[in-house]
Design a protein around this motif. Structure first.
Motif, PDB file in Angstrom:
ATOM      1  N   LEU A  19      19.752  -4.137   8.734  1.00 42.19           N
ATOM      2  CA  LEU A  19      19.054  -5.247   9.383  1.00 42.19           C
ATOM      3  C   LEU A  19      17.541  -5.032   9.338  1.00 42.19           C
ATOM      4  N   TYR A  20      17.119  -3.798   9.574  1.00 38.92           N
ATOM      5  CA  TYR A  20      15.695  -3.450   9.511  1.00 38.92           C
ATOM      6  C   TYR A  20      15.140  -3.728   8.115  1.00 38.92           C
ATOM      7  N   LEU A  21      15.832  -3.271   7.076  1.00 40.28           N
ATOM      8  CA  LEU A  21      15.361  -3.474   5.702  1.00 40.28           C
ATOM      9  C   LEU A  21      15.363  -4.952   5.329  1.00 40.28           C
ATOM     10  N   ALA A  22      16.353  -5.697   5.801  1.00 41.00           N
ATOM     11  CA  ALA A  22      16.401  -7.138   5.522  1.00 41.00           C
ATOM     12  C   ALA A  22      15.204  -7.847   6.125  1.00 41.00           C
ATOM     13  N   LEU A  23      14.872  -7.526   7.382  1.00 38.89           N
ATOM     14  CA  LEU A  23      13.745  -8.166   8.049  1.00 38.89           C
ATOM     15  C   LEU A  23      12.423  -7.791   7.388  1.00 38.89           C
ATOM     16  N   VAL A  24      12.254  -6.519   7.031  1.00 35.98           N
ATOM     17  CA  VAL A  24      11.018  -6.087   6.377  1.00 35.98           C
ATOM     18  C   VAL A  24      10.866  -6.771   5.022  1.00 35.98           C
ATOM     19  N   THR A  25      11.962  -6.897   4.268  1.00 40.54           N
ATOM     20  CA  THR A  25      11.915  -7.563   2.965  1.00 40.54           C
ATOM     21  C   THR A  25      11.508  -9.025   3.114  1.00 40.54           C
ATOM     22  N   ILE A  26      12.089  -9.700   4.088  1.00 31.32           N
ATOM     23  CA  ILE A  26      11.719 -11.097   4.346  1.00 31.32           C
ATOM     24  C   ILE A  26      10.244 -11.177   4.736  1.00 31.32           C
ATOM     25  N   GLY A  27       9.784 -10.218   5.535  1.00 29.78           N
ATOM     26  CA  GLY A  27       8.392 -10.215   5.973  1.00 29.78           C
ATOM     27  C   GLY A  27       7.422 -10.063   4.817  1.00 29.78           C
ATOM     28  N   ILE A  28       7.678  -9.116   3.927  1.00 28.14           N
ATOM     29  CA  ILE A  28       6.794  -8.895   2.772  1.00 28.14           C
ATOM     30  C   ILE A  28       6.818 -10.117   1.857  1.00 28.14           C
ATOM     31  N   SER A  29       7.994 -10.723   1.683  1.00 27.61           N
ATOM     32  CA  SER A  29       8.093 -11.938   0.870  1.00 27.61           C
ATOM     33  C   SER A  29       7.302 -13.087   1.494  1.00 27.61           C
ATOM     34  N   PRO A  42      -1.135 -11.405 -10.598  1.00 30.10           N
ATOM     35  CA  PRO A  42      -0.489 -10.076 -10.597  1.00 30.10           C
ATOM     36  C   PRO A  42       0.073  -9.718  -9.224  1.00 30.10           C
ATOM     37  N   PHE A  43       1.308  -9.211  -9.245  1.00 29.60           N
ATOM     38  CA  PHE A  43       1.949  -8.818  -7.986  1.00 29.60           C
ATOM     39  C   PHE A  43       1.359  -7.516  -7.457  1.00 29.60           C
ATOM     40  N   PHE A  44       1.131  -6.547  -8.360  1.00 28.20           N
ATOM     41  CA  PHE A  44       0.670  -5.219  -7.952  1.00 28.20           C
ATOM     42  C   PHE A  44      -0.859  -5.182  -7.838  1.00 28.20           C
ATOM     43  N   ASP A  45      -1.359  -5.909  -6.857  1.00 36.35           N
ATOM     44  CA  ASP A  45      -2.792  -5.939  -6.569  1.00 36.35           C
ATOM     45  C   ASP A  45      -2.996  -5.312  -5.193  1.00 36.35           C
ATOM     46  N   MET A  46      -3.542  -4.097  -5.181  1.00 39.55           N
ATOM     47  CA  MET A  46      -3.635  -3.340  -3.930  1.00 39.55           C
ATOM     48  C   MET A  46      -4.581  -3.959  -2.912  1.00 39.55           C
ATOM     49  N   SER A  47      -5.351  -4.954  -3.327  1.00 37.95           N
ATOM     50  CA  SER A  47      -6.239  -5.621  -2.377  1.00 37.95           C
ATOM     51  C   SER A  47      -5.510  -6.688  -1.564  1.00 37.95           C
ATOM     52  N   LYS A  48      -4.284  -7.019  -1.977  1.00 41.51           N
ATOM     53  CA  LYS A  48      -3.527  -8.066  -1.300  1.00 41.51           C
ATOM     54  C   LYS A  48      -2.730  -7.499  -0.126  1.00 41.51           C
ATOM     55  N   SER A  49      -2.491  -8.366   0.849  1.00 41.76           N
ATOM     56  CA  SER A  49      -1.828  -7.936   2.083  1.00 41.76           C
ATOM     57  C   SER A  49      -0.401  -7.455   1.845  1.00 41.76           C
ATOM     58  N   HIS A  50       0.323  -8.088   0.927  1.00 36.97           N
ATOM     59  CA  HIS A  50       1.722  -7.704   0.729  1.00 36.97           C
ATOM     60  C   HIS A  50       1.825  -6.296   0.146  1.00 36.97           C
ATOM     61  N   MET A  51       0.850  -5.894  -0.693  1.00 41.56           N
ATOM     62  CA  MET A  51       0.873  -4.544  -1.238  1.00 41.56           C
ATOM     63  C   MET A  51       0.509  -3.516  -0.166  1.00 41.56           C
ATOM     64  N   LYS A  52      -0.425  -3.876   0.692  1.00 42.76           N
ATOM     65  CA  LYS A  52      -0.762  -2.984   1.807  1.00 42.76           C
ATOM     66  C   LYS A  52       0.440  -2.828   2.738  1.00 42.76           C
ATOM     67  N   GLN A  53       1.182  -3.921   2.924  1.00 44.48           N
ATOM     68  CA  GLN A  53       2.376  -3.850   3.768  1.00 44.48           C
ATOM     69  C   GLN A  53       3.455  -2.999   3.110  1.00 44.48           C
ATOM     70  N   LEU A  54       3.571  -3.097   1.770  1.00 41.77           N
ATOM     71  CA  LEU A  54       4.517  -2.243   1.048  1.00 41.77           C
ATOM     72  C   LEU A  54       4.148  -0.770   1.206  1.00 41.77           C
ATOM     73  N   MET A  55       2.854  -0.488   1.188  1.00 41.63           N
ATOM     74  CA  MET A  55       2.393   0.888   1.387  1.00 41.63           C
ATOM     75  C   MET A  55       2.766   1.373   2.784  1.00 41.63           C
ATOM     76  N   TRP A  56       2.580   0.512   3.769  1.00 40.67           N
ATOM     77  CA  TRP A  56       2.930   0.877   5.142  1.00 40.67           C
ATOM     78  C   TRP A  56       4.442   1.014   5.307  1.00 40.67           C
ATOM     79  N   LEU A  57       5.203   0.223   4.546  1.00 35.82           N
ATOM     80  CA  LEU A  57       6.662   0.371   4.589  1.00 35.82           C
ATOM     81  C   LEU A  57       7.058   1.740   4.056  1.00 35.82           C
ATOM     82  N   ALA A  58       6.409   2.178   2.965  1.00 39.23           N
ATOM     83  CA  ALA A  58       6.699   3.507   2.420  1.00 39.23           C
ATOM     84  C   ALA A  58       6.372   4.592   3.442  1.00 39.23           C
ATOM     85  N   ILE A  59       5.224   4.450   4.112  1.00 44.96           N
ATOM     86  CA  ILE A  59       4.842   5.411   5.152  1.00 44.96           C
ATOM     87  C   ILE A  59       5.862   5.387   6.293  1.00 44.96           C
TER      88      ILE A  59
END
Length: 436
Positions: A19-29, A42-59
């Protein structure tokens, strides 16, 4: 093999993880969909919020793994120390904090910033669970109830001084966990009565409200006259309730709205009620905005435009073209409503409700009082964020800056919710070994 001897992977409650992963995935999308105009970017643009959120998800996931591998008794042993660290971090914002959107609640280290108030929710949950589970604590006594309340209210008051009223209100969710452990029904009755008096004070003029508040106890005296003759204490209770109601409606609430709340906070509350701010509550030198409900109005337009099944992923117009302010943080639900409509929004709500019910189930199966209180704290915080944020976006509650758990953009918010959940999962994994 006994449950206690099973490997940690077999003792983890995997439905919560999914459930946690489903909600986080929906959030990043959702964050991605309101940032980009088309798929060509480009999707992999580190200046964009979704990439920063992906980084925080990894952390967050790495932190969660560390928590899962940590001895479950560690969290109880460091509860008070972590609470003290949290209070010191909150106080540090007054010395080294940075101002963000009028709030002085962030600490920055170069490009990295975090909000101690978010992390302090974890420390407060641990400290409250530790206190209520201590052998010497008797939660039926007034002294211990006051101590438990102080554990919650101290960080709450500091956060209010940081001009983060929305985050401060979240701390009142801890009283739901205390209610499960024996807080009297009268406390909840007083809380709801206070909310009713505040609402009545905003909607009804002072003199008519005073008359209404006075007529009610007179009727109570008339209806309860036979009981009053047998028990004079009823007179004191009714008279005391009348006096408190009068002080609240005629003195305290007007004072708070005029001298404590910021002008924009008063505007948002009256905007939610569909009224203009009365002259008596307008601060000298402030200009009352005519579009104080702009955020909520655009939010409702975006959600309503989604219809039954929505406009499709990346095809929203209200959110994609930034008609809705704060559309990747406080109003992230608008993107879901516009792109996936009533069906998608209902599915998202169902995910949250399922997660909350699962947390309650986990809390009730604990053998350790510490684990049970902590799990209820987690559930209460998630419920408060979820209920208030959705009410906010639909105009049913004033805009107070509360994020939607796991969906709203924000590193500290995602990390704090992740830590809350993973500590609960770690305690639950050892529920057959932890007593008291």
């Amino acid at each position: 093999m006994s449950i206690a001897r099973k490997p940690i992977t077999a003792r983890i409650d995997w439905p919560v993880i999914f459930l946690y992963l489903a909600l986080v995935t929906i959030g990043i999308s959702a964050v991605y969909s309101v940032e980009y105009i088309s798929f060509d970017e480009p999707f992999f643009d580190m200046s964009k919020s979704h990439m920063k959120q992906l980084m925080w998800l990894a952390i967050s996931l790495v932190t969660g793994l560390i928590i899962i591998l940590t001895d479950s008794k560690f969290f109880s042993s460091v509860a008070y120390l972590s609470y003290l660290v949290g209070i010191l971090l909150l106080l540090a914002t007054f010395a080294v904090g940075s101002e963000v959107k009028g709030s002085h609640s962030f600490i920055k280290f170069g490009s990295f910033s975090f909000q101690p108030g978010e992390l302090c929710k974890i420390f407060t949950a641990l400290a409250l669970a530790r206190f209520l589970s201590a052998p010497e604590t008797n939660f039926k006594t007034l002294k211990d109830r006051l101590i438990a309340s102080a554990i919650v209210l101290v960080p709450c008051l500091i956060i209010i001084k940081q001009n983060e009223t929305g985050l401060a209100l979240v701390y009142f969710a801890f009283f739901l966990a205390m209610y499960r452990e024996g807080l009297p029904n009268a406390i909840l009755a007083i809380g709801f009565s206070t909310a009713g008096i505040v609402l009545a004070t905003l909607l009804v003029e002072r003199l008519p409200l005073f008359i209404i508040i006075t007529v009610i106890p007179i009727l109570a005296f008339w209806l309860l006259w036979k009981q009053i003759k047998r028990n004079k204490l009823i007179i004191i209770i009714i008279a005391g309730a009348w006096l408190i109601a009068v002080l609240f409606s005629q003195v305290l609430v007007p004072y708070v709205f005029k001298h404590v709340f910021q002008g924009y906070q008063t505007e948002r509350i009256y905007s939610m009620l569909g009224q203009d701010v009365p002259q008596e509550y307008q601060k000298p030198g402030t200009v009352v905005k005519k579009d104080a409900d702009y955020n909520v109005r655009q939010s409702k337009i975006a959600i309503g435009s989604g219809g039954l099944v929505g406009k499709g992923f990346m095809h929203g117009t209200q959110t994609k073209y930034s008609f809705v302010p704060e559309q990747n943080t406080d109003f992230v639900f608008c993107g879901v409503g516009e792109q996936f409509g009533f069906v998608g929004s209902s599915f998202l709500v169902l995910l949250y409700v399922t997660l909350l019910l699962r947390i309650v189930f986990i809390a009730e199966r604990q053998r350790s009082l510490f684990s049970r209180v902590y799990a209820y704290c987690v559930g209460a915080i998630l419920f408060f964020h979820f209920a208030i944020n959705l009410s906010m976006t639909m105009g049913l509650a004033p805009v107070i800056g509360i994020t939607l758990p796991m969906l709203s953009y924000g590193g500290t918010s995602l990390l704090s919710f992740s830590i809350l959940l993973f500590i609960m999962l770690r305690l639950d994994a050892d529920r057959h070994m932890l007593i008291r």
